[in-house]
Design a protein around this motif. Sequence first.
Motif, PDB file in Angstrom:
ATOM      1  N   VAL A 235      85.789  32.012  -0.899  1.00 29.20           N
ATOM      2  CA  VAL A 235      86.073  30.762  -0.188  1.00 29.20           C
ATOM      3  C   VAL A 235      85.749  30.855   1.298  1.00 29.20           C
ATOM      4  CG1 VAL A 235      87.912  29.151   0.486  1.00 29.20           C
ATOM      5  CG2 VAL A 235      87.818  30.040  -1.845  1.00 29.20           C
ATOM      6  N   PHE A 236      86.093  31.972   1.932  1.00 29.16           N
ATOM      7  CA  PHE A 236      85.999  32.060   3.389  1.00 29.16           C
ATOM      8  C   PHE A 236      84.793  32.857   3.914  1.00 29.16           C
ATOM      9  CE2 PHE A 236      90.521  31.177   2.649  1.00 29.16           C
ATOM     10  CZ  PHE A 236      90.676  30.072   3.459  1.00 29.16           C
ATOM     11  N   ILE A 237      84.083  33.521   3.017  1.00 24.31           N
ATOM     12  CA  ILE A 237      82.899  34.275   3.466  1.00 24.31           C
ATOM     13  C   ILE A 237      81.656  33.860   2.691  1.00 24.31           C
ATOM     14  CG2 ILE A 237      81.888  36.563   3.806  1.00 24.31           C
ATOM     15  CD1 ILE A 237      84.724  37.703   4.001  1.00 24.31           C
ATOM     16  N   LEU A 238      81.697  33.955   1.375  1.00 24.63           N
ATOM     17  CA  LEU A 238      80.510  33.705   0.559  1.00 24.63           C
ATOM     18  C   LEU A 238      80.032  32.255   0.656  1.00 24.63           C
ATOM     19  CD1 LEU A 238      78.630  35.239  -1.372  1.00 24.63           C
ATOM     20  CD2 LEU A 238      80.053  34.454  -3.258  1.00 24.63           C
ATOM     21  N   ILE A 239      80.917  31.301   0.406  1.00 30.67           N
ATOM     22  CA  ILE A 239      80.528  29.883   0.453  1.00 30.67           C
ATOM     23  C   ILE A 239      80.091  29.474   1.864  1.00 30.67           C
ATOM     24  CG2 ILE A 239      81.376  27.502   0.204  1.00 30.67           C
ATOM     25  CD1 ILE A 239      83.011  28.470  -2.202  1.00 30.67           C
ATOM     26  N   PRO A 240      80.843  29.840   2.926  1.00 35.53           N
ATOM     27  CA  PRO A 240      80.364  29.508   4.291  1.00 35.53           C
ATOM     28  C   PRO A 240      78.992  30.098   4.605  1.00 35.53           C
ATOM     29  CG  PRO A 240      82.683  30.076   4.357  1.00 35.53           C
ATOM     30  CD  PRO A 240      82.211  30.389   2.964  1.00 35.53           C
ATOM     31  N   LEU A 241      78.699  31.301   4.112  1.00 37.95           N
ATOM     32  CA  LEU A 241      77.382  31.897   4.348  1.00 37.95           C
ATOM     33  C   LEU A 241      76.282  31.085   3.660  1.00 37.95           C
ATOM     34  CD1 LEU A 241      78.084  35.738   4.046  1.00 37.95           C
ATOM     35  CD2 LEU A 241      77.344  34.516   6.084  1.00 37.95           C
ATOM     36  N   LEU A 242      76.567  30.595   2.462  1.00 36.08           N
ATOM     37  CA  LEU A 242      75.596  29.766   1.749  1.00 36.08           C
ATOM     38  C   LEU A 242      75.361  28.446   2.476  1.00 36.08           C
ATOM     39  CD1 LEU A 242      76.782  30.399  -1.922  1.00 36.08           C
ATOM     40  CD2 LEU A 242      74.571  31.072  -0.951  1.00 36.08           C
ATOM     41  N   ILE A 243      76.437  27.842   2.950  1.00 44.35           N
ATOM     42  CA  ILE A 243      76.313  26.597   3.717  1.00 44.35           C
ATOM     43  C   ILE A 243      75.530  26.849   4.997  1.00 44.35           C
ATOM     44  CG2 ILE A 243      77.602  24.838   5.005  1.00 44.35           C
ATOM     45  CD1 ILE A 243      79.880  25.208   2.940  1.00 44.35           C
ATOM     46  N   LEU A 244      75.817  27.982   5.632  1.00 41.57           N
ATOM     47  CA  LEU A 244      75.146  28.339   6.887  1.00 41.57           C
ATOM     48  C   LEU A 244      73.649  28.549   6.674  1.00 41.57           C
ATOM     49  CD1 LEU A 244      76.255  28.695   9.733  1.00 41.57           C
ATOM     50  CD2 LEU A 244      76.269  31.147   9.353  1.00 41.57           C
ATOM     51  N   LEU A 245      73.298  29.139   5.553  1.00 42.28           N
ATOM     52  CA  LEU A 245      71.885  29.346   5.233  1.00 42.28           C
ATOM     53  C   LEU A 245      71.155  28.005   5.167  1.00 42.28           C
ATOM     54  CD1 LEU A 245      69.802  31.539   4.515  1.00 42.28           C
ATOM     55  CD2 LEU A 245      70.446  31.233   2.112  1.00 42.28           C
ATOM     56  N   ARG A 246      71.800  27.031   4.575  1.00 42.83           N
ATOM     57  CA  ARG A 246      71.208  25.688   4.501  1.00 42.83           C
ATOM     58  C   ARG A 246      71.104  25.062   5.888  1.00 42.83           C
ATOM     59  NH1 ARG A 246      73.660  20.533   1.084  1.00 42.83           N
ATOM     60  NH2 ARG A 246      71.903  19.131   1.443  1.00 42.83           N
ATOM     61  N   LYS A 247      72.148  25.231   6.693  1.00 43.87           N
ATOM     62  CA  LYS A 247      72.126  24.689   8.057  1.00 43.87           C
ATOM     63  C   LYS A 247      71.008  25.328   8.881  1.00 43.87           C
ATOM     64  CE  LYS A 247      76.991  23.339   8.698  1.00 43.87           C
ATOM     65  NZ  LYS A 247      76.726  21.987   9.217  1.00 43.87           N
ATOM     66  N   LEU A 248      70.812  26.624   8.680  1.00 41.93           N
ATOM     67  CA  LEU A 248      69.777  27.343   9.434  1.00 41.93           C
ATOM     68  C   LEU A 248      68.387  26.804   9.103  1.00 41.93           C
ATOM     69  CD1 LEU A 248      69.057  29.701  11.355  1.00 41.93           C
ATOM     70  CD2 LEU A 248      68.968  31.185   9.335  1.00 41.93           C
ATOM     71  N   VAL A 249      68.146  26.539   7.838  1.00 41.55           N
ATOM     72  CA  VAL A 249      66.841  26.012   7.413  1.00 41.55           C
ATOM     73  C   VAL A 249      66.552  24.675   8.091  1.00 41.55           C
ATOM     74  CG1 VAL A 249      65.539  25.116   5.440  1.00 41.55           C
ATOM     75  CG2 VAL A 249      66.857  27.240   5.208  1.00 41.55           C
ATOM     76  N   LYS A 250      67.595  23.847   8.236  1.00 35.40           N
ATOM     77  CA  LYS A 250      67.414  22.498   8.772  1.00 35.40           C
ATOM     78  C   LYS A 250      67.495  22.447  10.304  1.00 35.40           C
ATOM     79  CE  LYS A 250      69.171  19.990   4.729  1.00 35.40           C
ATOM     80  NZ  LYS A 250      70.155  18.990   4.255  1.00 35.40           N
ATOM     81  N   ALA A 251      67.964  23.508  10.941  1.00 43.97           N
ATOM     82  CA  ALA A 251      68.200  23.491  12.394  1.00 43.97           C
ATOM     83  C   ALA A 251      66.908  23.332  13.177  1.00 43.97           C
ATOM     84  CB  ALA A 251      68.914  24.770  12.815  1.00 43.97           C
ATOM     85  N   VAL A 252      66.959  22.472  14.196  1.00 44.70           N
ATOM     86  CA  VAL A 252      65.792  22.269  15.073  1.00 44.70           C
ATOM     87  C   VAL A 252      66.175  22.221  16.557  1.00 44.70           C
ATOM     88  CG1 VAL A 252      64.318  21.120  13.376  1.00 44.70           C
ATOM     89  CG2 VAL A 252      65.960  19.758  14.674  1.00 44.70           C
ATOM     90  N   ALA A 253      67.336  21.652  16.863  1.00 42.35           N
ATOM     91  CA  ALA A 253      67.750  21.447  18.254  1.00 42.35           C
ATOM     92  C   ALA A 253      68.725  22.537  18.701  1.00 42.35           C
ATOM     93  CB  ALA A 253      68.416  20.071  18.402  1.00 42.35           C
ATOM     94  N   PRO A 254      68.837  22.767  20.028  1.00 39.74           N
ATOM     95  CA  PRO A 254      69.810  23.739  20.535  1.00 39.74           C
ATOM     96  C   PRO A 254      71.231  23.489  20.028  1.00 39.74           C
ATOM     97  CG  PRO A 254      68.320  23.104  22.291  1.00 39.74           C
ATOM     98  CD  PRO A 254      67.990  22.227  21.112  1.00 39.74           C
ATOM     99  N   ALA A 255      71.613  22.213  19.888  1.00 43.70           N
ATOM    100  CA  ALA A 255      72.950  21.884  19.386  1.00 43.70           C
ATOM    101  C   ALA A 255      73.147  22.393  17.958  1.00 43.70           C
ATOM    102  CB  ALA A 255      73.176  20.376  19.442  1.00 43.70           C
TER     103      ALA A 255
END
Length: 314
Positions: free
Chosen positions: A267-287
Amino acid sequence: MKLLAAFIRLIRSVNLLFIAITQLLFQYCIVGPIFNHAQATPVLPTPVFITLIAASVLIAAAGYIINDYFDLNIDLVNKPDKLVVEKIIKRRWAIIWHLVLSGLGVLCSAYVAWKTRCWWLIPANIGCVGALWFYSTIFKKKLLSGNVIISLLTAWVILVIGFITHYVVLKRPEMYAGVEASKLMRRTFLYAGFAFIISLIREVVKDMEDINGDVRYGCRTMPIVWGINASKVFAATWLLVLLAGVVVMQAYVLPFKWWWAAGYSVVFILIPLLILLRKLVKAVAPADFHTISTWLKLIMLSGILSMLFFKLYT
């Protein structure tokens, strides 16, 4: 009060608290149960251990100060609203505080070395002071080297306790014959490795966030040399390594029926890491990269808090 608030912000008080909590949890949740099982006296009595924490916190605080001292021009571009050095605290006072805190940190290290006879701790922590200085002056602007230095220093927060304890256990077999030194080192490298990898990812993400100011002042960080997309691939690769490591740990603890520990990790490590991986792929701006950096810090906290389960189950 304004000056005090600025100083607290300058030394990153929240990060220093994080260092202290990490060392406290490691000592009492990882090291403590191993010594209790062997019915042995701890290598680091409470006063000595508190001094070791003080050494780590003081050296880290000095490092944050010297980093802001040399980053003044870059921070004027990347985060002008958070500027402390020169704007509130004069540069000469910043360098004085760096020297004072570094000196106190080394003195605390010398006390711990004297009490434990781990004399190598003095040059090791002097090396940490030097690494933070050269990181701020040279390596921070270089490709990958600065990221690795900070990640190693993050891991050192845990390694220093494991190394001191292991060293004393091996040097005094008559006192610590029943202590499982190999188990201690396995858990030391487990958490130090976690800290190293997640810190490395975060440092690269922060470089992507700060690319505008870094470009202006001639830095050669990964996003500048390799580009944003290649840097995202680098960070994503290490995220996958971290994910694989967490999955392997679940396979390790489940046969012992550590159900709560496994559930917590998912709940607190594995799932957040998966969500973060998706966020990283989509990230473009400094924010976007700033958000990812914040998430990484929270996941690091979750990982450190998982030490509590070793206290619960052992």
